[in-house]
Motif scaffolding. Structure first.
Motif: not given
Length: 233
Positions: A142-157
């Protein structure tokens, strides 16, 4: 004849008497010896043969040892077979891919146009109820995990990105719950999250991407990629 001569003559036993005594003694001895021999023979006939007992005990001991060794060999064989099966399963997990959810309907596909996306749709949507089990499509870290798309933006939740050994990445978005952390190693089929409706979502579903990097903008068609890996969705 003088008295002395008469007296000496009277003290000598007769030859016939001596012979009778010897014969009687011999008969008695013969009877005693015969009875003893008969008893010994009877005892020998009734007593178990010592050699037979030893041979029987040895045979039983060998049979028991063979049984114990046979059971031990069977246990060892089963242990080897179990380890081989586990190794094969681990190898299959390391090389196999799968769909991230089960019992789904495909909705928006890769490359679709629409007002919901700033650009063309970058993944494949799997329509599933909120709370559906989401699994790692392949083993990785796992390299990303979290809100805001894990850092990719709010559209991803709420979103997760996993890096795989072949240099590709998989992304899972609009999640209601995240069950992994950055740096965690996961296996194919391992539960990583629950689906949801977070971010820019028109309804409960899982947004799934295959990327060449960890970041937005590097997505490829996930359905075609999975098909090359032997997975039909």
């Amino acid at each position: 004849m003088s008295k002395r001569a008469t007296f000496q003559h009277s003290r000598r036993p007769s030859v016939s008497r001596v012979r009778g005594a010897v014969v009687a003694a011999g008969l008695g001895t013969t009877m005693v010896l015969g009875a003893g021999a008969a008893f010994a023979a009877g005892a020998a006939a009734s007593a178990p043969d010592a050699a037979s007992l030893v041979n029987t005990a040895a045979a039983e001991s060998v049979a028991k040892q063979a049984t114990v060794q046979g059971k031990a060999a069977q246990v060892a064989k089963q242990a080897v077979a179990k380890k081989a099966a586990e190794a094969k399963k681990a190898a299959n997990l390391a090389t196999s891919w799968e769909a991230p959810v089960s019992h789904y309907q495909l909705s928006a596909s890769f490359g679709n146009d629409g007002s919901r996306w700033a650009h063309k749709h970058s993944g494949q949507d799997f329509a599933v109820p909120i709370g559906t089990r989401v699994e790692a499509a392949h083993s990785g870290v796992v390299v990303k995990a979290g809100p805001n798309g894990g850092g990719d933006g709010p559209a991803y939740g709420n979103a997760i990105v996993i890096k795989h050994s072949n240099g590709m990445y998989s992304q899972y978005a609009h999640l209601s719950q995240i069950d992994v952390r950055i740096g965690q190693a996961v296996q194919t089929g391992e539960k990583i999250a629950l689906s949801g409706n977070t971010g820019n979502s028109s309804g409960p579903h899982l947004h799934f991407e295959i990327r060449t990097t960890a970041n937005y903008g590097s997505a490829v068609n996930p359905v075609m990629f999975l098909q090359k890996e032997g997975v039909t969705v």
